[in-house]
Design a protein around this motif. Structure first.
Motif, mmCIF file in Angstrom:
data_model
loop_
_atom_site.group_PDB
_atom_site.id
_atom_site.type_symbol
_atom_site.label_atom_id
_atom_site.label_comp_id
_atom_site.label_asym_id
_atom_site.label_seq_id
_atom_site.Cartn_x
_atom_site.Cartn_y
_atom_site.Cartn_z
ATOM 1 N N THR A 91 -14.793 11.816 -67.436
ATOM 2 C CA THR A 91 -15.979 10.958 -67.393
ATOM 3 C C THR A 91 -16.063 10.207 -66.070
ATOM 4 O OG1 THR A 91 -15.935 10.698 -69.792
ATOM 5 C CG2 THR A 91 -17.149 9.043 -68.551
ATOM 6 N N LEU A 92 -14.947 9.643 -65.631
ATOM 7 C CA LEU A 92 -14.946 8.899 -64.372
ATOM 8 C C LEU A 92 -15.172 9.824 -63.176
ATOM 9 C CD1 LEU A 92 -12.041 6.398 -65.097
ATOM 10 C CD2 LEU A 92 -14.503 5.913 -65.075
ATOM 11 N N GLU A 93 -14.696 11.046 -63.271
ATOM 12 C CA GLU A 93 -14.962 12.023 -62.202
ATOM 13 C C GLU A 93 -16.454 12.359 -62.172
ATOM 14 O OE1 GLU A 93 -13.524 16.442 -60.650
ATOM 15 O OE2 GLU A 93 -13.025 15.823 -62.689
ATOM 16 N N ARG A 94 -17.025 12.586 -63.331
ATOM 17 C CA ARG A 94 -18.455 12.891 -63.414
ATOM 18 C C ARG A 94 -19.299 11.758 -62.845
ATOM 19 N NH1 ARG A 94 -20.427 12.203 -68.903
ATOM 20 N NH2 ARG A 94 -20.729 10.127 -68.083
ATOM 21 N N ASP A 95 -18.879 10.505 -63.089
ATOM 22 C CA ASP A 95 -19.622 9.344 -62.616
ATOM 23 C C ASP A 95 -19.348 9.020 -61.148
ATOM 24 O OD1 ASP A 95 -20.774 9.071 -65.117
ATOM 25 O OD2 ASP A 95 -19.423 7.462 -65.764
ATOM 26 N N GLY A 96 -18.487 9.809 -60.500
ATOM 27 C CA GLY A 96 -18.238 9.612 -59.072
ATOM 28 C C GLY A 96 -17.211 8.551 -58.748
ATOM 29 N N MET A 97 -16.392 8.171 -59.731
ATOM 30 C CA MET A 97 -15.401 7.116 -59.515
ATOM 31 C C MET A 97 -14.048 7.648 -59.049
ATOM 32 S SD MET A 97 -17.053 4.395 -60.308
ATOM 33 C CE MET A 97 -18.762 4.409 -60.805
ATOM 34 N N ILE A 98 -13.714 8.852 -59.486
ATOM 35 C CA ILE A 98 -12.418 9.423 -59.099
ATOM 36 C C ILE A 98 -12.610 10.844 -58.581
ATOM 37 C CG2 ILE A 98 -11.123 8.005 -60.742
ATOM 38 C CD1 ILE A 98 -10.799 10.519 -62.445
ATOM 39 N N HIS A 99 -11.609 11.254 -57.810
ATOM 40 C CA HIS A 99 -11.580 12.607 -57.263
ATOM 41 C C HIS A 99 -10.385 13.325 -57.877
ATOM 42 C CE1 HIS A 99 -11.867 15.888 -54.429
ATOM 43 N NE2 HIS A 99 -10.590 15.720 -54.144
ATOM 44 N N ARG A 100 -10.624 14.530 -58.328
ATOM 45 C CA ARG A 100 -9.565 15.371 -58.913
ATOM 46 C C ARG A 100 -9.285 16.489 -57.935
ATOM 47 N NH1 ARG A 100 -9.418 20.169 -61.917
ATOM 48 N NH2 ARG A 100 -7.843 20.194 -63.542
ATOM 49 N N GLU A 101 -8.029 16.598 -57.508
ATOM 50 C CA GLU A 101 -7.659 17.641 -56.549
ATOM 51 C C GLU A 101 -6.522 18.486 -57.104
ATOM 52 O OE1 GLU A 101 -5.851 18.100 -52.056
ATOM 53 O OE2 GLU A 101 -6.925 16.275 -52.578
ATOM 54 N N VAL A 102 -6.752 19.780 -57.132
ATOM 55 C CA VAL A 102 -5.716 20.708 -57.576
ATOM 56 C C VAL A 102 -4.860 21.056 -56.371
ATOM 57 C CG1 VAL A 102 -5.242 22.953 -58.612
ATOM 58 C CG2 VAL A 102 -7.228 21.630 -59.375
ATOM 59 N N GLN A 103 -3.570 20.745 -56.457
ATOM 60 C CA GLN A 103 -2.620 21.034 -55.381
ATOM 61 C C GLN A 103 -2.193 22.503 -55.491
ATOM 62 O OE1 GLN A 103 -1.429 18.401 -53.231
ATOM 63 N NE2 GLN A 103 -3.105 17.285 -54.186
ATOM 64 N N GLN A 104 -2.258 23.209 -54.411
ATOM 65 C CA GLN A 104 -1.867 24.622 -54.400
ATOM 66 C C GLN A 104 -0.345 24.722 -54.292
ATOM 67 O OE1 GLN A 104 -3.983 26.975 -55.164
ATOM 68 N NE2 GLN A 104 -5.547 25.389 -55.243
ATOM 69 N N SER A 105 0.298 24.580 -55.419
ATOM 70 C CA SER A 105 1.756 24.688 -55.495
ATOM 71 C C SER A 105 2.088 25.512 -56.726
ATOM 72 C CB SER A 105 2.382 23.296 -55.578
ATOM 73 O OG SER A 105 1.909 22.621 -56.721
ATOM 74 N N ILE A 106 3.350 25.813 -56.873
ATOM 75 C CA ILE A 106 3.777 26.572 -58.040
ATOM 76 C C ILE A 106 4.755 25.703 -58.816
ATOM 77 C CG2 ILE A 106 4.971 28.634 -58.838
ATOM 78 C CD1 ILE A 106 3.938 30.018 -56.296
ATOM 79 N N PRO A 107 4.446 25.303 -60.017
ATOM 80 C CA PRO A 107 3.141 25.459 -60.672
ATOM 81 C C PRO A 107 2.116 24.534 -60.023
ATOM 82 C CG PRO A 107 4.547 24.072 -62.029
ATOM 83 C CD PRO A 107 5.386 24.518 -60.847
ATOM 84 N N PRO A 108 0.820 24.814 -60.208
ATOM 85 C CA PRO A 108 -0.206 23.961 -59.620
ATOM 86 C C PRO A 108 -0.157 22.547 -60.212
ATOM 87 C CG PRO A 108 -1.193 25.896 -60.664
ATOM 88 C CD PRO A 108 0.264 25.927 -60.943
#
Length: 129
Positions: free
Chosen positions: A71-88
């Protein structure tokens, strides 16, 4: 014949959280929820992975944290970043807007924490009457 644009697309309209249909009202509800406040204020400390944020926001379930972050990501409050690692790994940070909101919320949190004795006294007096 074209259809008129929805009200929220009209840049001339001002936001009014007290108006029933204002787009800012559900955002306020999301930000001001218990888990929204705690998540945003916790993220002021820096980037968190999901499990670390869940430990920081003691008492929140996995499901509720997941919903809150989405919800907070949708509202522009937080950023979600997937780190390219193993496991991600996924890392959460505040956006510029989220940082501004979290700063205001932290002020509220500090105010409540520093006045907890007065609050407890008021609660005790209320229950005595």
């Amino acid at each position: 014949m074209s259809t008129p644009a929805p009200e929220h697309d009209d840049p001339t309209l001002e936001a009014d959280v007290f108006a029933r249909n204002c787009d800012s009202r559900p955002v306020l509800q999301n930000v001001a929820s218990r888990w929204g406040v705690l998540s945003l204020v916790a993220l002021r400390e820096g980037a968190f992975r999901f499990s670390a944020l869940r430990r920081r926001v003691d008492g929140i379930s996995e499901r509720m944290l997941s919903q809150t972050l989405q919800t907070l990501e949708r509202d522009g409050m937080i950023h979600r970043e997937v780190q390219q690692s193993i496991p991600p790994h996924v890392e959460y940070t505040l956006t510029d807007l989220g940082a501004k909101v979290a700063d205001q919320l932290e002020g509220l949190v500090v105010l409540l924490e520093t006045n907890i004795h007065e609050i407890r006294s008021a609660q005790d007096n209320y229950h005595r009457d």
